[in-house]
Design an enzyme around this catalytic site. Sequence first.
Site, PDB file in Angstrom:
ATOM      1  N   TYR A   1      -2.009  -0.048  10.462  1.00  0.00           N
ATOM      2  CA  TYR A   1      -2.094  -0.430   8.962  1.00  0.00           C
ATOM      3  C   TYR A   1      -1.044  -0.009   8.148  1.00  0.00           C
ATOM      4  O   TYR A   1      -0.300  -1.032   7.664  1.00  0.00           O
ATOM      5  CB  TYR A   1      -3.286  -0.119   8.414  1.00  0.00           C
ATOM      6  CG  TYR A   1      -3.606  -0.224   6.944  1.00  0.00           C
ATOM      7  CD1 TYR A   1      -4.145  -1.594   6.506  1.00  0.00           C
ATOM      8  CD2 TYR A   1      -3.521   0.976   6.102  1.00  0.00           C
ATOM      9  CE1 TYR A   1      -4.130  -1.559   5.306  1.00  0.00           C
ATOM     10  CE2 TYR A   1      -3.480   0.570   4.755  1.00  0.00           C
ATOM     11  CZ  TYR A   1      -3.827  -0.545   4.029  1.00  0.00           C
ATOM     12  OH  TYR A   1      -4.100  -1.079   3.003  1.00  0.00           O
TER      13      TYR A   1
ATOM     14  N   SER B   1       0.926  -1.368  -0.221  1.00  0.00           N
ATOM     15  CA  SER B   1      -0.076   0.053  -0.087  1.00  0.00           C
ATOM     16  C   SER B   1       0.935   1.000  -0.049  1.00  0.00           C
ATOM     17  O   SER B   1       2.011   1.154   0.453  1.00  0.00           O
ATOM     18  CB  SER B   1      -0.945  -0.031   1.250  1.00  0.00           C
ATOM     19  OG  SER B   1      -1.493   1.308   1.138  1.00  0.00           O
TER      20      SER B   1
HETATM   21  P1  NAD Z   1     -12.079  -4.758   0.055  1.00  0.00           P
HETATM   22  O1  NAD Z   1     -12.423  -4.271   1.446  1.00  0.00           O
HETATM   23  O2  NAD Z   1     -13.128  -4.420  -0.916  1.00  0.00           O
HETATM   24  O3  NAD Z   1     -11.988  -6.338  -0.106  1.00  0.00           O
HETATM   25  C1  NAD Z   1     -11.027  -6.924   0.908  1.00  0.00           C
HETATM   26  C2  NAD Z   1     -11.335  -8.314   0.600  1.00  0.00           C
HETATM   27  O4  NAD Z   1     -10.532  -9.130   1.727  1.00  0.00           O
HETATM   28  C3  NAD Z   1     -12.767  -8.928   0.760  1.00  0.00           C
HETATM   29  O5  NAD Z   1     -12.799  -9.886  -0.235  1.00  0.00           O
HETATM   30  C4  NAD Z   1     -12.899  -9.921   2.032  1.00  0.00           C
HETATM   31  O6  NAD Z   1     -13.596 -10.704   2.044  1.00  0.00           O
HETATM   32  C5  NAD Z   1     -11.599 -10.288   2.480  1.00  0.00           C
HETATM   33  N1  NAD Z   1     -11.145 -10.314   3.768  1.00  0.00           N
HETATM   34  C6  NAD Z   1     -11.299  -9.335   4.726  1.00  0.00           C
HETATM   35  N2  NAD Z   1     -11.042  -9.981   5.762  1.00  0.00           N
HETATM   36  C7  NAD Z   1     -10.365 -11.281   5.861  1.00  0.00           C
HETATM   37  C8  NAD Z   1     -10.188 -12.433   6.300  1.00  0.00           C
HETATM   38  N3  NAD Z   1      -9.752 -12.246   7.886  1.00  0.00           N
HETATM   39  N4  NAD Z   1      -9.959 -13.610   5.925  1.00  0.00           N
HETATM   40  C9  NAD Z   1     -10.065 -13.434   4.328  1.00  0.00           C
HETATM   41  N5  NAD Z   1     -10.411 -12.768   3.655  1.00  0.00           N
HETATM   42  C10 NAD Z   1     -10.894 -11.560   4.008  1.00  0.00           C
HETATM   43  O7  NAD Z   1     -10.917  -4.070  -0.176  1.00  0.00           O
HETATM   44  P2  NAD Z   1      -9.601  -3.792  -1.202  1.00  0.00           P
HETATM   45  O8  NAD Z   1      -9.679  -2.356  -1.403  1.00  0.00           O
HETATM   46  O9  NAD Z   1      -9.820  -4.502  -2.415  1.00  0.00           O
HETATM   47  O10 NAD Z   1      -8.359  -4.234  -0.407  1.00  0.00           O
HETATM   48  C11 NAD Z   1      -7.774  -5.369  -0.929  1.00  0.00           C
HETATM   49  C12 NAD Z   1      -6.219  -5.244  -0.716  1.00  0.00           C
HETATM   50  O11 NAD Z   1      -5.614  -4.057  -1.056  1.00  0.00           O
HETATM   51  C13 NAD Z   1      -6.055  -5.101   1.056  1.00  0.00           C
HETATM   52  O12 NAD Z   1      -4.886  -5.795   1.406  1.00  0.00           O
HETATM   53  C14 NAD Z   1      -5.977  -3.553   0.984  1.00  0.00           C
HETATM   54  O13 NAD Z   1      -5.174  -3.293   2.375  1.00  0.00           O
HETATM   55  C15 NAD Z   1      -4.830  -3.297  -0.022  1.00  0.00           C
HETATM   56  N6  NAD Z   1      -5.131  -1.770  -0.522  1.00  0.00           N
HETATM   57  C16 NAD Z   1      -6.343  -1.102  -0.775  1.00  0.00           C
HETATM   58  C17 NAD Z   1      -6.310   0.033  -1.177  1.00  0.00           C
HETATM   59  C18 NAD Z   1      -7.450   0.799  -1.639  1.00  0.00           C
HETATM   60  O14 NAD Z   1      -7.403   2.228  -1.653  1.00  0.00           O
HETATM   61  N7  NAD Z   1      -8.552   0.161  -1.702  1.00  0.00           N
HETATM   62  C19 NAD Z   1      -5.026   0.846  -1.034  1.00  0.00           C
HETATM   63  C20 NAD Z   1      -3.872   0.066  -0.837  1.00  0.00           C
HETATM   64  C21 NAD Z   1      -4.090  -1.179  -0.525  1.00  0.00           C
END
Ligand code: NAD
Length: 258
Positions: A164, A150
């Site tokens: 985080y 991230s």
């Molecule tokens: P999201 O909330 O849309 O998706 C999260 C996913 O993780 C979901 O499919 C959920 O079912 C799953 N999940 C949550 N807790 C879990 C657990 N305990 N066991 C198994 N699965 C679990 O979020 P996203 O934005 O798609 O995030 C995906 C990744 O990208 C994450 O690692 C997040 O930290 C990272 N990220 C997101 C952003 C952003 O701006 N959206 C930026 C940087 C990094």
Amino acid sequence: IFPDLKDKRVLITGSTMGIGLATAQAFAQQGAKVGINGRKAPEQVDTLLADMQAAGGEAAFFAGDLSHSAGCAQLVADFVAHFGGIDVLINNAGGLVGRKPLESIDDAFFDAVADLNMRSMLMTTQAALPHLRESAKQSGQTASVISVGSIAGYTGGGPGASLYGAAKAWVHNVQKNWVDFHTKDGIRFNIVSPGTVDTAFHADKNEEVRQRISSGIPMGRFGLAAEMAPAFLFFASHACSGYVTGQILDVNGGQFMP
Ligand code: NAD
């Protein structure tokens, strides 16, 4: 575009929505065998899987809470029982858990953030290791672990997101050691590090906050989950990135340039 991804067995953690799901769909379009995962099946799981099959892939859902080591090991075992091995592991499960400033962080919150973002990545990779090693041996090509970092791993995270951000910095760092000690196994380790991507992750933000964040991004907008997916295809493809390991690819519209 990535012919060598056809029939590759790709396990994507936390992939019932957001970046994980968009990535799963992109792999299915390449003809891969894709395992999607979440704590429980989303309501529309049958439709999701059918769409991925129709796109040319094979897809299955595996329930599992990856905050626990046992859940990580079980997920890998279930995926291998279904598909017969693993060629590509994508450690995508992660999230904020909540927002707590320094004064209100307690042990339970510390554990929850570390478990979801660090333990899940570590223990799923550990469980997958023998299968990735076997994949490389059998194919004579590299197997691939791709983890999701991230922008917060560089900047420290937004309000209440210090743990985080630190956990993602840990993700950015821990693969360096694995590159040193597991390249001999034929495994590559890389990271896709998103900026601000329009998923449920930002559900707590109103339009004003979204506008303010967008104005600080050279591209002038949030990224889309589908815009993250090609970076994973690149790192998964031996033909495209067989000599690329230990790297972080920042997909962030210019929001941060390390
Ligand atoms: P999201 O909330 O849309 O998706 C999260 C996913 O993780 C979901 O499919 C959920 O079912 C799953 N999940 C949550 N807790 C879990 C657990 N305990 N066991 C198994 N699965 C679990 O979020 P996203 O934005 O798609 O995030 C995906 C990744 O990208 C994450 O690692 C997040 O930290 C990272 N990220 C997101 C952003 C952003 O701006 N959206 C930026 C940087 C990094």
